[in-house]
Write an enzyme that holds these catalytic residues in place. Structure first.
Site, PDB file in Angstrom:
ATOM      1  N   SER A   1       3.043  27.186  21.426  1.00 20.45           N
ATOM      2  CA  SER A   1       4.306  26.574  21.837  1.00 20.45           C
ATOM      3  C   SER A   1       5.339  26.619  20.731  1.00 20.45           C
ATOM      4  O   SER A   1       6.380  25.974  20.828  1.00 20.45           O
ATOM      5  CB  SER A   1       4.060  25.123  22.249  1.00 20.45           C
ATOM      6  OG  SER A   1       3.240  24.508  21.278  1.00 20.45           O
TER       7      SER A   1
ATOM      8  N   THR B   1       5.663  21.045  20.546  1.00 22.90           N
ATOM      9  CA  THR B   1       6.579  21.382  19.461  1.00 22.90           C
ATOM     10  C   THR B   1       6.060  20.876  18.128  1.00 22.90           C
ATOM     11  O   THR B   1       5.528  19.767  18.056  1.00 22.90           O
ATOM     12  CB  THR B   1       7.935  20.709  19.745  1.00 22.90           C
ATOM     13  OG1 THR B   1       8.504  21.332  20.878  1.00 22.90           O
ATOM     14  CG2 THR B   1       8.894  20.815  18.574  1.00 22.90           C
TER      15      THR B   1
ATOM     16  N   THR C   1      10.228  25.162  18.085  1.00 26.44           N
ATOM     17  CA  THR C   1       9.523  25.294  19.364  1.00 26.44           C
ATOM     18  C   THR C   1       9.916  26.566  20.098  1.00 26.44           C
ATOM     19  O   THR C   1      10.998  27.110  19.870  1.00 26.44           O
ATOM     20  CB  THR C   1       9.848  24.081  20.267  1.00 26.44           C
ATOM     21  OG1 THR C   1       8.980  24.071  21.409  1.00 26.44           O
ATOM     22  CG2 THR C   1      11.293  24.108  20.748  1.00 26.44           C
TER      23      THR C   1
ATOM     24  N   ARG D   1      17.122  28.055  29.533  1.00 27.42           N
ATOM     25  CA  ARG D   1      16.834  26.628  29.335  1.00 27.42           C
ATOM     26  C   ARG D   1      16.694  26.299  27.845  1.00 27.42           C
ATOM     27  O   ARG D   1      16.023  26.988  27.095  1.00 27.42           O
ATOM     28  CB  ARG D   1      15.536  26.278  30.069  1.00 27.42           C
ATOM     29  CG  ARG D   1      15.108  24.808  29.964  1.00 27.42           C
ATOM     30  CD  ARG D   1      14.120  24.584  28.853  1.00 27.42           C
ATOM     31  NE  ARG D   1      13.583  23.208  28.855  1.00 27.42           N
ATOM     32  CZ  ARG D   1      12.883  22.699  27.842  1.00 27.42           C
ATOM     33  NH1 ARG D   1      12.635  23.424  26.770  1.00 27.42           N
ATOM     34  NH2 ARG D   1      12.438  21.480  27.907  1.00 27.42           N
TER      35      ARG D   1
ATOM     36  N   GLY E   1      15.735  22.855  25.403  1.00 28.50           N
ATOM     37  CA  GLY E   1      15.217  21.488  25.493  1.00 28.50           C
ATOM     38  C   GLY E   1      15.769  20.584  24.404  1.00 28.50           C
ATOM     39  O   GLY E   1      16.852  20.797  23.863  1.00 28.50           O
ATOM     40  N   ASP E   2      14.993  19.569  24.093  1.00 29.03           N
ATOM     41  CA  ASP E   2      15.431  18.526  23.166  1.00 29.03           C
ATOM     42  C   ASP E   2      15.376  18.935  21.693  1.00 29.03           C
ATOM     43  O   ASP E   2      16.133  18.427  20.868  1.00 29.03           O
ATOM     44  CB  ASP E   2      14.536  17.293  23.352  1.00 29.03           C
ATOM     45  CG  ASP E   2      13.060  17.624  23.119  1.00 29.03           C
ATOM     46  OD1 ASP E   2      12.586  18.646  23.654  1.00 29.03           O
ATOM     47  OD2 ASP E   2      12.383  16.867  22.398  1.00 29.03           O
TER      48      ASP E   2
ATOM     49  N   THR F   1       8.101  15.098  20.884  1.00 30.62           N
ATOM     50  CA  THR F   1       7.542  16.298  21.491  1.00 30.62           C
ATOM     51  C   THR F   1       7.172  15.963  22.928  1.00 30.62           C
ATOM     52  O   THR F   1       7.002  14.801  23.289  1.00 30.62           O
ATOM     53  CB  THR F   1       6.313  16.797  20.699  1.00 30.62           C
ATOM     54  OG1 THR F   1       5.762  17.953  21.348  1.00 30.62           O
ATOM     55  CG2 THR F   1       5.232  15.750  20.600  1.00 30.62           C
ATOM     56  N   GLY F   2       7.041  17.000  23.740  1.00 32.41           N
ATOM     57  CA  GLY F   2       6.705  16.781  25.144  1.00 32.41           C
ATOM     58  C   GLY F   2       7.774  17.381  26.026  1.00 32.41           C
ATOM     59  O   GLY F   2       8.510  18.275  25.599  1.00 32.41           O
TER      60      GLY F   2
ATOM     61  N   GLY G   1      10.955  18.065  27.225  1.00 31.25           N
ATOM     62  CA  GLY G   1      12.263  17.792  26.633  1.00 31.25           C
ATOM     63  C   GLY G   1      13.229  17.135  27.591  1.00 31.25           C
ATOM     64  O   GLY G   1      14.052  16.312  27.186  1.00 31.25           O
TER      65      GLY G   1
END
Ligand code: ASP
Length: 321
Positions: free
Chosen positions: A52, A171, A189, A199, A201-202, A222-223, A225
């Site tokens: 990841s 991440t 990440t 896309r 993410g966070d 993490t997770g 986003g």
């Protein structure tokens, strides 16, 4: 600035132990916290077993890799890149955005061109295993769950429930405090596996996957986003600490708010670590499975977070935990 008696590193997931091992000697002997967190990111970016982050990460829905990263020391000292397609060490690249430009974030071709201009080498980002996993996903062999509603029902696209494959939302994020008491953070990440092309993410967005403010502390997430972004997760945790919350209370506030405001699904995960300016820290998660790697003068180890919101739901986890 607070003076820390001893340096400390905290990082997401157990695979970060390798990066902490590489970074710890420098941090312990007086090196800077930003160097330490970038070392942790580089190790994961180069490790094909971390599926990841960097080389070995999962591609997007079209089978192409794109990487996101950020670094931060303070509200006026942060940098990030997203949708990088030709360069591996994206946390280093985010650092260069912070150090060499007056901007915070560079995206896509602009970020790759900036790396080219600085002489960063090109790298193949798609590993043979990741390509094979993407092919299985695309052909349906990986038992994509039909009608998975994603974060909310009615969405036209939901990324990555991938059957027998695990859910690699892992991440690498690290926070470090050096012997001068300077706190720094980094995230790197490849984003959610088989994400919709484009896309982001966070992780590369200050205040979402990473936030550091010497007045309030630091937080990393993490997770999924999309869950973290809706509540400005890392900023919220630091803001809670700035207003007097303990790191545990700050993490609980963020994860409980996510749980309250989203219809979370069994495969959703959020893991968070918060570190206060006085050196106390805590970690929490939406579901079991998250791990925190700690490096301090007593050694390097990976542990479960102090608090998990939903013990009754079997979370499917990625990473080498
Ligand atoms: N938070 C990352 C993202 O949504 C995924 C992860 O933590 O692996 O892009």
């Amino acid at each position: 600035m607070s003076k820390y008696p001893k340096p400390l590193m905290l990082a997401t997931w157990s695979f970060s132990a390798r990066g902490c091992q590489a970074a710890w000697p420098g941090l312990e002997s007086g090196g800077g916290s930003l160097d330490a967190v970038c070392t942790v990111a580089r190790e994961a970016e180069s490790n094909p077993q971390v599926d990841s982050v960097g080389f070995g990460g999962m591609p997007d829905a079209a089978g192409n890799m794109s990487l996101d990263a950020s670094v931060m020391l303070a509200p006026d000292r942060c940098g990030s890149v997203c949708a990088v397609t030709r360069h591996l060490h994206v946390a280093d690249l985010a650092r260069l955005v912070m150090e060499r430009t007056s901007h915070v974030m560079l995206a896509g071709e602009g970020a790759d061109s900036f790396a080219d201009a600085l002489g960063m080498p090109h790298a193949e980002l798609l590993s043979p295993d990741a390509r094979a996993a993407w092919k299985r996903w695309r052909s349906g062999e990986a038992q994509v769950r039909p009608n998975d509603p994603g974060i909310d029902s009615g969405k036209i696209f939901s990324s990555s429930p991938i059957g027998e494959l695990h859910f690699p939302h892992d991440t690498v994020c690290a926070l470090a405090v050096d012997t001068q008491g300077v706190m720094a953070g980094a995230c790197s990440t490849s984003g959610l596996p088989f994400k919709l092309v484009g896309r982001v993410g966070d992780s590369p967005i200050p205040g979402h996957g990473l936030y550091v403010d010497p007045e309030g502390g630091g937080a990393i997430a993490t997770g999924n986003g999309e869950l973290i972004m809706g509540v400005c997760g890392s900023f919220l945790a630091v803001e809670c600490m700035r207003r007097g919350a303990t790191p545990l209370e700050a993490v609980q506030e963020v994860i409980e708010r996510i749980h309250r405001r989203y219809k979370t699904l069994p495969h959703h995960q959020v893991g968070m670590i918060a570190l206060s300016p006085n050196g106390s820290w805590s970690a929490g998660a939406l579901r079991p499975g998250f791990a925190v790697t700690i490096a301090d003068t007593t050694g390097i180890r990976s542990v479960a977070p102090e608090w998990v919101l939903q013990h009754d739901v079997e979370g499917k986890q990625g990473g080498i935990v």
